[in-house]
Motif scaffolding. Sequence first.
Motif, PDB file in Angstrom:
ATOM      1  N   LEU A  99       2.392 -55.556  -1.734  1.00 29.60           N
ATOM      2  CA  LEU A  99       1.549 -54.360  -1.696  1.00 29.60           C
ATOM      3  C   LEU A  99       0.524 -54.450  -0.569  1.00 29.60           C
ATOM      4  CD1 LEU A  99       1.084 -54.129  -5.546  1.00 29.60           C
ATOM      5  CD2 LEU A  99       2.024 -52.282  -4.130  1.00 29.60           C
ATOM      6  N   TYR A 123      -6.076 -52.323  -5.921  1.00 26.11           N
ATOM      7  CA  TYR A 123      -5.852 -51.207  -4.981  1.00 26.11           C
ATOM      8  C   TYR A 123      -7.179 -50.752  -4.374  1.00 26.11           C
ATOM      9  CZ  TYR A 123      -1.643 -50.518  -7.953  1.00 26.11           C
ATOM     10  OH  TYR A 123      -0.494 -50.670  -8.679  1.00 26.11           O
ATOM     11  N   ASN A 163       1.889 -46.137  -9.633  1.00 21.70           N
ATOM     12  CA  ASN A 163       2.069 -47.329 -10.453  1.00 21.70           C
ATOM     13  C   ASN A 163       2.501 -46.873 -11.841  1.00 21.70           C
ATOM     14  OD1 ASN A 163      -0.173 -49.576 -12.178  1.00 21.70           O
ATOM     15  ND2 ASN A 163       1.886 -50.010 -11.502  1.00 21.70           N
TER      16      ASN A 163
HETATM   17  C1  LIG Z   1      -0.021 -53.090 -11.214  1.00 22.72           C
HETATM   18  C2  LIG Z   1       0.152 -54.472 -10.721  1.00 22.72           C
HETATM   19  N1  LIG Z   1       0.784 -54.662  -9.549  1.00 22.72           N
HETATM   20  C3  LIG Z   1       0.964 -55.899  -9.049  1.00 22.72           C
HETATM   21  C4  LIG Z   1       0.516 -57.010  -9.722  1.00 22.72           C
HETATM   22  C5  LIG Z   1       0.677 -58.371  -9.105  1.00 22.72           C
HETATM   23  O1  LIG Z   1       1.825 -59.013  -9.515  1.00 22.72           O
HETATM   24  P1  LIG Z   1       2.269 -60.412  -8.868  1.00 22.72           P
HETATM   25  O2  LIG Z   1       1.930 -61.473  -9.845  1.00 22.72           O
HETATM   26  O3  LIG Z   1       3.734 -60.273  -8.671  1.00 22.72           O
HETATM   27  O4  LIG Z   1       1.560 -60.568  -7.575  1.00 22.72           O
HETATM   28  C6  LIG Z   1      -0.149 -56.858 -10.947  1.00 22.72           C
HETATM   29  C7  LIG Z   1      -0.647 -58.032 -11.668  1.00 22.72           C
HETATM   30  O5  LIG Z   1      -1.227 -57.963 -12.713  1.00 22.72           O
HETATM   31  C8  LIG Z   1      -0.331 -55.551 -11.459  1.00 22.72           C
HETATM   32  O6  LIG Z   1      -0.946 -55.326 -12.620  1.00 22.72           O
END
Ligand SMILES: Cc1ncc(COP(=O)(O)O)c(C=O)c1O
Length: 379
Positions: A99, A123, A163
């Motif tokens: 991201l 974000y 999301n």
């Molecule tokens: C909406 C969202 N995106 C991405 C992530 C990050 O995930 P990763 O552990 O794969 O970096 C999280 C982690 O809690 C999350 O809640």
Amino acid sequence: MHDYASRLLAASEKEFAGYQGSATAASSAADLSTGEIRIERPDWLESAIVSGAQRAPLGYVDPQGLVGLRKQYASFLSNAGYHFDEGNVLVTYGAKEALWVALIANTDEGHAVLLPRPGWTQYYLWAQALGARAHFYDPRIGNLVAEIAALFDQARPSVLILNSPNNPTGAEISERDFASIVELAAHYQVSILSDEVYRYYALQRPAGSVLGPLQAGTSRLLYVDSLSKMLGLAGLRIGFLLADRGMVKKLEVVRSSFGSCVSAVAQTIAQELLSHDQCLSWIDQIDRVCRQRLSTVGERLRSHGYEVESAGALYLWVRDPLAAHGQCTGQIVLGGTPARVAPGHLFGRPGYFRLCPIRDRHVLASVFPEQQSHEKEKV
Ligand SMILES: Cc1ncc(COP(=O)(O)O)c(C=O)c1O
């Protein structure tokens, strides 16, 4: 110090103080604040991890990700009816890195970005650090497409972050709304970053996704996935970014400029896990546990007078009774072990807290002492 670093550090000290604190730090309270799947893992999974580690290459590997893993992930998606090849896949250090790389490659200082609120802390933190203008939509709103259309018109963003299911509310975007939003974004030339790390635990089936339009060749779409949530293996740090080949190559250059390759050991383990014949049934099992935990813990909270506003993804989104007194709940005590929860201001919504009940039964039983006798699950 570069503006990015100084803005990030300033935000971490003020409105996001405590956000990056370690889940295991200090207190004897149970941790229901971290968004993580912590349940007993099957034996085959532990064995696959060992066998993946044993055969892993130990030198630098392809900065786009091991071709075997990228092929395996493409084949995993094709089982779900989406057809991509290894050229569409970038392996990253978790979804977080995917991201971040996608965001910095598509946003300039002063650009507008459209974010969900309530939404994942990161974000907004990134938008601030990058000097972008953050605009917000409420993912729970009835007419999401109209809301996003109005914001496209007013704010002229370069990036929209979706999301679904949403962290922290569990709100989901339907397939139909995804299609309409993708169409609007193409019209306004907005890039969509679709963070779908919780799609395996969506209530709507099929879960809404950008995968269909991405497969059909729509440009400016980036899809993000992760084994942290899919397999409950956050420590493995394996994420996937899916986009057209040109975008993947561009992002590969950006990420390899600071991260060389993603750990070849973690990638080989990931390949072993995704190719295992029990992989899909493990995902189904996590899904069943999630539904059961969200439902029983939601009931427990209600019986203690809490107002649970929504449940979904891995979370319960609860009104904070202390808000009426100008305070915020960081810990709940229901007669057993105290439990830490995540206060709503971290998601842009003071007045709520988020609780993640995807924990082993003994942890939940210690927090909710009555729980044991009520639980009839087989996990
Ligand atoms: C909406 C969202 N995106 C991405 C992530 C990050 O995930 P990763 O552990 O794969 O970096 C999280 C982690 O809690 C999350 O809640």
